[in-house]
Design a protein around this motif. Structure first.
Motif, PDB file in Angstrom:
ATOM      1  N   ASP A  14      -1.390  38.781   4.906  1.00 18.27           N
ATOM      2  CA  ASP A  14      -0.837  39.840   5.748  1.00 18.27           C
ATOM      3  C   ASP A  14      -1.506  39.751   7.111  1.00 18.27           C
ATOM      4  OD1 ASP A  14      -0.110  42.129   7.108  1.00 18.27           O
ATOM      5  OD2 ASP A  14      -0.405  43.452   5.384  1.00 18.27           O
TER       6      ASP A  14
ATOM      7  N   ARG B 191       1.285  35.372   0.401  1.00 16.98           N
ATOM      8  CA  ARG B 191       1.422  35.500   1.851  1.00 16.98           C
ATOM      9  C   ARG B 191       0.269  36.341   2.387  1.00 16.98           C
ATOM     10  NH1 ARG B 191       5.533  38.202   1.524  1.00 16.98           N
ATOM     11  NH2 ARG B 191       4.717  40.218   2.071  1.00 16.98           N
TER      12      ARG B 191
ATOM     13  N   GLY C 135      -3.607  40.121   1.585  1.00 19.09           N
ATOM     14  CA  GLY C 135      -2.213  39.716   1.456  1.00 19.09           C
ATOM     15  C   GLY C 135      -1.683  40.080   0.098  1.00 19.09           C
TER      16      GLY C 135
ATOM     17  N   SER D  12      -1.140  41.259   9.753  1.00 22.12           N
ATOM     18  CA  SER D  12      -1.429  42.489  10.486  1.00 22.12           C
ATOM     19  C   SER D  12      -2.843  42.975  10.155  1.00 22.12           C
ATOM     20  CB  SER D  12      -0.405  43.579  10.156  1.00 22.12           C
ATOM     21  OG  SER D  12      -0.538  44.011   8.814  1.00 22.12           O
TER      22      SER D  12
END
Length: 192
Positions: free
Chosen positions: A88, A86, A69, A90
């Motif tokens: 990530d 944050r 992230g 994905s």
């Protein structure tokens, strides 16, 4: 050049959200950790001025091959090194990390750094870190500084326009890849 050092701080999470946004303290000032180091107020100032939050990596277990992230905010306040970031989602490892955090299996933050200016008290053996070059902050299993805590888990900001479209496209591609993987596994098991 000296090898980077690692300091861990507790990150217990009672709640989390699907967005993977976390906020808390990666290090506390004036508190001795399990490695007998004390980070002093202002120790991160020069490094943060030079690197900013975007120059400090968010890693899984201090593994440079596993970024999970981004840190969106890293500041020194009167208490310590306050961070917000944050995951990530994905990235598979970030989704795994979020699941482990939710389940309470992983609850630590840890800093990776180079000590630029430190003084060791010969009598107590405590090392005071006066200036630190902060390289990364990791989500870890075993933190070293046990008093730093997460203060909040927040929802990610609502995406608009192109960023929302890109996120939607990424999710659609992930779903298509998962469907393809399931079909392939099904075909392989039928041919065995």
């Amino acid at each position: 050049m000296a090898a980077p050092e690692i300091k861990r701080a507790r990150l217990p999470l009672a709640h989390t959200d699907a967005a993977g946004v976390i906020e808390g303290y990666a290090s506390l000032f004036g508190v001795a950790d399990d490695g007998r180091d004390i980070v002093m107020a202002g120790a991160f100032a020069r490094s943060l001025a030079r690197r900013g939050a975007s120059g400090v990596k968010m890693l899984w277990q201090h593994d440079a091959t596993e970024p999970i992230g981004v840190w969106t905010s890293i500041v020194e306040d009167t208490k310590g090194l306050k961070v917000a970031g944050r995951l990530d989602l994905s990235v598979a490892r970030a989704r795994e990390a979020l699941s482990l955090i939710r389940g309470g299996a992983v609850d630590g933050l840890s800093i990776g750094f180079r000590a630029k200016n430190a003084r060791t008290d010969k009598k107590s053996g405590l090392r005071r870190l006066l200036e630190i070059d902060l390289l990364e902050i990791s989500v870890v299993t075993f933190p070293m500084q046990t008093l730093a805590r997460i203060s909040a888990v927040k929802k990610a900001p609502i995406q608009t326009g192109a960023s929302r479209d890109a996120a939607l496209l990424r999710l659609q591609m992930q779903q298509a890849a998962l469907r393809f993987q399931h079909r392939l596994q099904s075909l392989q098991s039928n041919h065995l």
